[in-house]
Motif scaffolding. Structure first.
Motif, short mmCIF file in Angstrom:
data_model
loop_
_atom_site.label_atom_id
_atom_site.label_comp_id
_atom_site.label_asym_id
_atom_site.label_seq_id
_atom_site.Cartn_x
_atom_site.Cartn_y
_atom_site.Cartn_z
N ARG A 1 7.63 -25.88 -11.39
CA ARG A 1 8.53 -25.71 -12.53
C ARG A 1 7.79 -25.78 -13.86
NH1 ARG A 1 12.08 -30.69 -10.83
NH2 ARG A 1 9.91 -31.37 -10.58
N ALA A 2 6.53 -26.19 -13.85
CA ALA A 2 5.78 -26.33 -15.10
C ALA A 2 5.67 -24.98 -15.80
CB ALA A 2 4.39 -26.89 -14.81
N ARG A 3 5.99 -24.98 -17.09
CA ARG A 3 5.92 -23.73 -17.86
C ARG A 3 4.49 -23.58 -18.40
NH1 ARG A 3 10.24 -20.94 -19.08
NH2 ARG A 3 9.26 -20.10 -20.99
N LEU A 4 3.92 -22.44 -18.13
CA LEU A 4 2.52 -22.18 -18.49
C LEU A 4 2.41 -20.87 -19.25
CD1 LEU A 4 0.91 -22.92 -15.00
CD2 LEU A 4 1.31 -24.55 -16.85
N ARG A 5 1.33 -20.74 -19.98
CA ARG A 5 1.01 -19.46 -20.61
C ARG A 5 -0.50 -19.35 -20.77
NH1 ARG A 5 3.32 -20.90 -26.62
NH2 ARG A 5 1.69 -22.41 -27.21
N LEU A 6 -0.94 -18.14 -21.02
CA LEU A 6 -2.36 -17.89 -21.25
C LEU A 6 -2.75 -18.50 -22.60
CD1 LEU A 6 -4.91 -16.38 -20.20
CD2 LEU A 6 -4.16 -14.42 -21.56
N ALA A 7 -3.81 -19.31 -22.60
CA ALA A 7 -4.26 -19.97 -23.82
C ALA A 7 -4.95 -18.97 -24.73
CB ALA A 7 -5.23 -21.10 -23.47
N PRO A 8 -5.00 -19.27 -26.03
CA PRO A 8 -5.75 -18.38 -26.94
C PRO A 8 -7.18 -18.19 -26.45
CG PRO A 8 -4.47 -20.00 -28.18
CD PRO A 8 -4.37 -20.39 -26.73
N ARG A 9 -7.63 -16.97 -26.47
CA ARG A 9 -8.97 -16.57 -25.99
C ARG A 9 -9.18 -16.89 -24.51
NH1 ARG A 9 -10.13 -19.05 -30.77
NH2 ARG A 9 -11.15 -20.80 -29.74
N GLY A 10 -8.07 -17.15 -23.82
CA GLY A 10 -8.18 -17.47 -22.39
C GLY A 10 -8.72 -16.32 -21.57
N GLY B 1 4.13 -16.44 -21.01
CA GLY B 1 4.63 -17.77 -20.70
C GLY B 1 5.79 -17.72 -19.72
N ALA B 2 5.72 -18.57 -18.70
CA ALA B 2 6.76 -18.60 -17.66
C ALA B 2 6.52 -19.81 -16.78
CB ALA B 2 6.71 -17.33 -16.82
N PRO B 3 7.51 -20.22 -15.99
CA PRO B 3 7.26 -21.28 -15.00
C PRO B 3 6.17 -20.84 -14.01
CG PRO B 3 9.61 -20.91 -15.26
CD PRO B 3 8.91 -19.80 -16.01
N ALA B 4 5.45 -21.81 -13.48
CA ALA B 4 4.33 -21.50 -12.58
C ALA B 4 4.79 -20.65 -11.41
CB ALA B 4 3.69 -22.79 -12.08
N HIS B 5 5.98 -20.97 -10.84
CA HIS B 5 6.43 -20.19 -9.67
C HIS B 5 6.71 -18.74 -10.05
CE1 HIS B 5 10.72 -19.92 -10.80
NE2 HIS B 5 10.59 -21.16 -11.26
N ALA B 6 7.15 -18.50 -11.30
CA ALA B 6 7.42 -17.13 -11.73
C ALA B 6 6.11 -16.36 -11.95
CB ALA B 6 8.25 -17.15 -13.01
N ILE B 7 5.09 -17.05 -12.45
CA ILE B 7 3.79 -16.39 -12.62
C ILE B 7 3.23 -15.98 -11.26
CG2 ILE B 7 1.40 -16.78 -13.34
CD1 ILE B 7 2.52 -18.68 -15.50
N VAL B 8 3.34 -16.88 -10.28
CA VAL B 8 2.86 -16.56 -8.94
C VAL B 8 3.64 -15.39 -8.36
CG1 VAL B 8 2.63 -17.43 -6.57
CG2 VAL B 8 2.03 -18.89 -8.52
N ALA B 9 4.98 -15.42 -8.53
CA ALA B 9 5.81 -14.35 -7.98
C ALA B 9 5.49 -13.01 -8.63
CB ALA B 9 7.29 -14.70 -8.17
N GLN C 1 -3.58 -23.28 -10.74
CA GLN C 1 -3.90 -24.66 -11.13
C GLN C 1 -5.36 -24.79 -11.56
OE1 GLN C 1 -2.70 -26.99 -7.72
NE2 GLN C 1 -4.73 -26.96 -6.81
N ALA C 2 -6.26 -23.98 -10.99
CA ALA C 2 -7.65 -24.00 -11.44
C ALA C 2 -7.78 -23.49 -12.87
CB ALA C 2 -8.52 -23.17 -10.50
N LEU C 3 -7.03 -22.43 -13.21
CA LEU C 3 -7.07 -21.91 -14.57
C LEU C 3 -6.44 -22.89 -15.56
CD1 LEU C 3 -6.17 -18.17 -13.88
CD2 LEU C 3 -8.42 -19.12 -14.36
N LEU C 4 -5.43 -23.62 -15.11
CA LEU C 4 -4.84 -24.65 -15.96
C LEU C 4 -5.84 -25.78 -16.21
CD1 LEU C 4 -2.35 -25.83 -17.41
CD2 LEU C 4 -1.65 -26.83 -15.21
N ALA C 5 -6.55 -26.20 -15.17
CA ALA C 5 -7.55 -27.26 -15.32
C ALA C 5 -8.68 -26.84 -16.25
CB ALA C 5 -8.10 -27.66 -13.95
N ILE D 1 3.33 -25.40 -21.75
CA ILE D 1 4.20 -25.26 -22.91
C ILE D 1 5.49 -26.04 -22.65
CG2 ILE D 1 3.25 -23.06 -23.69
CD1 ILE D 1 5.42 -21.61 -22.25
N GLY D 2 6.13 -26.46 -23.74
CA GLY D 2 7.31 -27.31 -23.60
C GLY D 2 8.44 -26.65 -22.84
#
Length: 460
Positions: free
Chosen positions: A384-393, A420-428, A448-452, A459-460
């Motif tokens: 459910r964690a909301r993620l997005r590509l970081a600047p210059r990612g 930006g989207a929930p992690a499960h939506a990015i995977v889907a 999760q490796a890219l997040l680390a 994102i909130g």
């Protein structure tokens, strides 16, 4: 078969002269392959591109390598070569104290701290004495495939035909790449090395020292003339943060034993950076060619097996080439499969060794090495964690490929997270665009490796 002497001139239209094997590269793997080939009566021509040897990250020869040197017929040359003898290894790994592993308990005897220039030169000299032709400081010749008859090349004004080519070009694997091979890396390890001279007279013990610290690990070993070689190992992102000297200073500041060992020595005049990651060519062999040493599989210097694996490859390659010249069409495939199995075993051993160091659970360097491959990493990501590509990612994402499971296309995965989207939506979204690619689990581990790595951000 020819002895490796240059062929005489030929008139126009005359068939090219036969020289059984062309060896590209004159380091330990290439020179040893030429020696092993000549021991079997097979002619070899070695093209050593470098004018001199490079800076070796590892200079240590462990006792189990000595029987391989004996099989190759060069052990006497090592024993008489003036290399500094080593009584063992002292390591602070898994605990703060230095612990001794004395070579007196090794059946093969003591080890050596090599003068790599002298060692590599000795091997090339032995190859020449055995009848191999060696071209020093030459560029690899253009090669043309000529069906089952082998390869054609023009060298020194002569057109030569080779039945096989040995790629001994090190991590560059230049010939294998030219044949379509790709290199897969399992990590991004880099070594930053310096050769230190004592300020005054110093009593330097003969042991190799290894020390684990939060940001990586450190290696130090004595050389002739009471010099000390010290190498600090970390990942390329740590190197990129401030450069070689800054990385060296940071890791030395984290150390206890190595910092004390280098204190009596003058500061490093120059830090040499060399790749040290675990990586392999795919394929390792093909029609009429095979790779040896680092051109086939390159290993973490922690294994202390780089020279040993180069010698093993050289001996096995000579056997495979002899069988190939005798009409065995599967000998190169068997050679390549044996290399892959040995590398898989090495990866398992590497993981077990890194897992023996539990003191730095929050360190990205150590977390990255607790599994033999990214595919084995546990799934810890909250879907459910909301993620997005970081600047210059996206610019930084390409260097993350070694930490991702095989088959995951990093740029496409970044595109799926761009808005930006929930992690499960990015995977889907990624799986919908690549239904025949990596599994759901592999994509989750990649996210999760890219997040680390900070390539994705929460994102909130």
């Amino acid at each position: 078969m020819s002895t490796g002497a240059p062929p005489p001139g030929r008139s126009q239209g005359e068939p090219p002269a036969r020289a059984d094997v062309l060896v590209l590269g004159g380091g330990p793997a290439g020179a040893s392959a030429a020696i092993a080939l000549r021991r079997r009566g097979i002619s070899a021509l070695v093209v050593e591109r470098a004018e001199g040897p490079g800076v070796g990250i590892g200079e240590h020869l462990a006792p189990p390598t000595l029987p391989l040197l004996a099989r190759l017929g060069v052990l006497d040359g090592v024993l008489a070569g003036g290399h500094r003898r080593s009584a063992g290894v002292r390591s602070a790994w898994g605990e703060p104290a230095l612990r001794d592993r004395d070579y007196i308990f090794c059946a093969e005897g003591e080890g050596f701290h090599l003068n790599r220039a002298a060692f590599d030169g000795m091997l090339l000299d032995v190859a020449e004495a055995a009848g191999a032709r060696v071209i020093r400081g030459g560029d690899p010749p253009p090669l043309v495939r000529r069906g089952p008859s082998g390869w054609l090349a023009r060298i020194g004004g002569d057109e030569l035909r080779f039945s096989a080519v040995v790629d001994a070009t090190g991590r560059a694997a230049s010939f294998a790449r030219a044949q379509g091979a790709r290199r897969r890396a399992w990590d991004r390890l880099v070594g930053v090395s310096a050769f230190l001279a004592p300020r005054d007279a110093v009593e330097l013990e003969d042991a190799l020292w290894v020390e684990a610290v939060e940001g990586g690990w450190l290696y130090s070993a004595p050389l002739a003339g009471d010099r000390l070689v010290v190498t600090l190992f970390a990942d390329t992102d740590a190197l990129a943060a401030g450069g070689a000297a800054a990385l060296a200073g940071a890791l030395l500041a984290q150390s206890t034993h190595t910092a004390a060992r280098v204190a009596p020595f003058s500061p490093a005049g120059e830090w040499h950076v060399r790749p040290a990651c675990s990586e392999a060519s795919d394929p390792i062999a093909g029609p009429g060619w095979l790779a040896v040493g680092d051109a086939a599989t390159a290993r973490d210097p922690l294994s202390s097996s780089g020279i040993a694996h180069a010698l093993e490859d050289a001996l096995d390659a000579a056997s495979a080439i002899e069988a190939h010249l005798g009409g065995d069409l599967q000998s190169f495939s068997r050679y390549a499969e044996a290399r892959r199995r040995a590398f898989d075993d090495y990866l398992s051993t590497r993981t077990r060794t890194y897992r023996m160091e539990p003191r730095f659970p929050g360190s990205p360097f150590w977390r990255r090495r607790w599994w033999a491959s990214p595919e084995e990493a546990p799934v810890l990501l909250d879907p459910r964690a909301r993620l997005r590509l970081a600047p210059r990612g996206l610019q930084r994402a390409r260097s993350a490929s070694p930490e991702l499971p095989a088959g995951v296309e990093v740029e496409a995965l970044c595109s799926a997270a761009e808005r930006g989207a929930p992690a499960h939506a990015i995977v889907a979204a990624y799986r919908a665009a690549h239904p025949a690619g990596a599994s759901d689990r592999a994509v989750i581990v990649a996210v999760q490796a890219l997040l680390a790595r900070g390539i994705f951000e929460a994102i909130g």
